[in-house]
Scaffold this active site. Structure first.
Site, PDB file in Angstrom:
ATOM      1  CG  HIS A  92      -1.692  -1.157   1.533  1.00 12.30           C
ATOM      2  ND1 HIS A  92      -2.860  -1.437   0.880  1.00 12.30           N
ATOM      3  CD2 HIS A  92      -1.527  -2.163   2.439  1.00 12.30           C
ATOM      4  CE1 HIS A  92      -3.387  -2.556   1.366  1.00 12.30           C
ATOM      5  NE2 HIS A  92      -2.594  -3.012   2.302  1.00 12.30           N
TER       6      HIS A  92
HETATM    7  C1  BDR Z   1      -3.067   0.707   5.377  1.00  8.61           C
HETATM    8  O1  BDR Z   1      -3.249   0.242   6.712  1.00  8.61           O
HETATM    9  C2  BDR Z   1      -2.038  -0.236   7.241  1.00  8.61           C
HETATM   10  O2  BDR Z   1      -2.242  -1.512   7.757  1.00  8.61           O
HETATM   11  C3  BDR Z   1      -1.026  -0.203   6.133  1.00  8.61           C
HETATM   12  O3  BDR Z   1       0.242   0.198   6.636  1.00  8.61           O
HETATM   13  C4  BDR Z   1      -1.572   0.807   5.155  1.00  8.61           C
HETATM   14  O4  BDR Z   1      -1.137   2.111   5.469  1.00  8.61           O
HETATM   15  C5  BDR Z   1      -3.788  -0.225   4.429  1.00  8.61           C
HETATM   16  O5  BDR Z   1      -5.150  -0.270   4.715  1.00  8.61           O
END
Ligand code: BDR
Ligand code: CA
Length: 313
Positions: A243
């Site tokens: 992400h």
């Molecule tokens: C986001 O939530 C966190 O778990 C990850 O680092 C990312 O920023 C994804 O939903």
């Protein structure tokens, strides 16, 4: 062109860690002014420590890491150890970093930096809940007009939620902060799950990191070995979604991404859909566009960039 000045606001998190490494490996394009940690994936005591671990692994102990808010603006903290492990950075062998935590609070660092740098020259890169950014805007509204752009990881629309059926984690944890940031009037680019779920760590991509044969390459591969298991089990996908590095990759190579300028509103009251990012993709309301909502990326180009830049560390 001179390097773009950024502040990374983060809750590491293995994918946050890779985003930080990508920034540190890209000095021609990215001038990292500092890192502010926020409570999110794990509590603040761990996210600020993890940010320092990453800087040390990258051989960059001089980077300023500030601790910010330890809880959302108006709600109790929700964490995601089920995804990231108890440390937030499970996978590689972790250590106590020797670089110190900066003394200044993260929110004050954001405010002072935006006041000190030329107006319109600093981009904010939130990779976790938007608490620190919203807190800075509440406390010092004069800085809002001085922000060049906010490029953030958060939200979901066609891809629906990951922490609830409707909401993505970063927005869900602090929906009031997200709604305030989206309506501050700053140009916003969002990397929602719609795009990040296309940035998957396949075996070959993880092995490319390991094959760098460096400390950074091994550390990254070990983090991702752990990180991917959650999404592989949940979605049956080929790997885990990287992400947060999408935010930094977008600053370096925007042509890898495509999206649409739309109106995005955050649900802040419904218990069923709290934190949902309602994106008016088809323009069916007359609400003005307030974000560039990214929906697609060139995944091979993205991983090639990551591997090339991590190789420099
Ligand atoms: C986001 O939530 C966190 O778990 C990850 O680092 C990312 O920023 C994804 O939903
Ligand atoms: Ca994150």
């Amino acid at each position: 062109m001179s390097a773009r000045k950024i502040i990374i606001d983060t809750d590491p998190g293995q994918d946050d860690a890779v985003a930080i490494l990508l920034a540190l490996g890209s000095p021609e394009e990215i001038d990292l002014l500092g890192i502010t940690a926020v409570a999110g994936n794990v509590p603040l005591a761990l996210t600020q420590k993890n940010a320092r671990i990453i800087c040390e692994v990258a051989g960059r102990p001089e980077v300023k890491v500030h601790a910010g808010c330890d809880a959302p603006l108006e709600r109790p903290l929700v964490t995601a150890e089920h995804v990231h492990g108890g440390s937030g950075l499970d996978g590689p062998e972790l250590f106590d970093p020797s670089m110190p935590l900066a003394e200044q609070h993260g929110v004050d660092f954001i405010i002072d930096t935006l006041r000190a740098e030329p107006s319109g020259s600093v981009t904010l890169c939130p990779l976790g809940p938007l608490t620190n950014i919203a807190a800075a805007f509440r406390r010092a509204p004069d800085i809002i007009d001085r922000v060049q752009e906010i490029v953030l990881m958060g939200g979901a629309y066609f891809e629906v939620g990951n922490i609830t059926p409707a909401a993505e984690f970063n927005i869900y944890v602090d929906p009031e902060a997200a709604q305030e940031v989206l309506h501050a009037g700053v140009p916003v680019t969002m990397m929602p799950l719609d795009v990040t779920h296309k940035a998957l760590t396949t075996r070959a991509r993880v092995e490319a990191f390991r094959n760098l044969g460096s400390r950074v390459g091994n550390f990254t591969a070990e983090m991702l070995d752990f990180f991917e298991r959650f999404d592989v089990e949940k979605y049956g996908s080929e790997g885990g979604p990287l992400h947060d590095p999408c935010v930094i990759a977008y600053l370096i190579r925007p042509e890898l991404f495509s999206g649409r300028r739309v109106n995005v509103e955050v649900e802040v009251s419904s218990p069923l859909t709290l934190g949902m990012t309602v994106a008016d993709w088809w323009g069916v309301t007359d609400r003005p566009a307030n974000a560039l909502f990214i929906g697609d990326l060139d995944a091979d180009g993205f991983f090639a960039l990551l591997t090339e830049r991590l190789a420099r560390l």
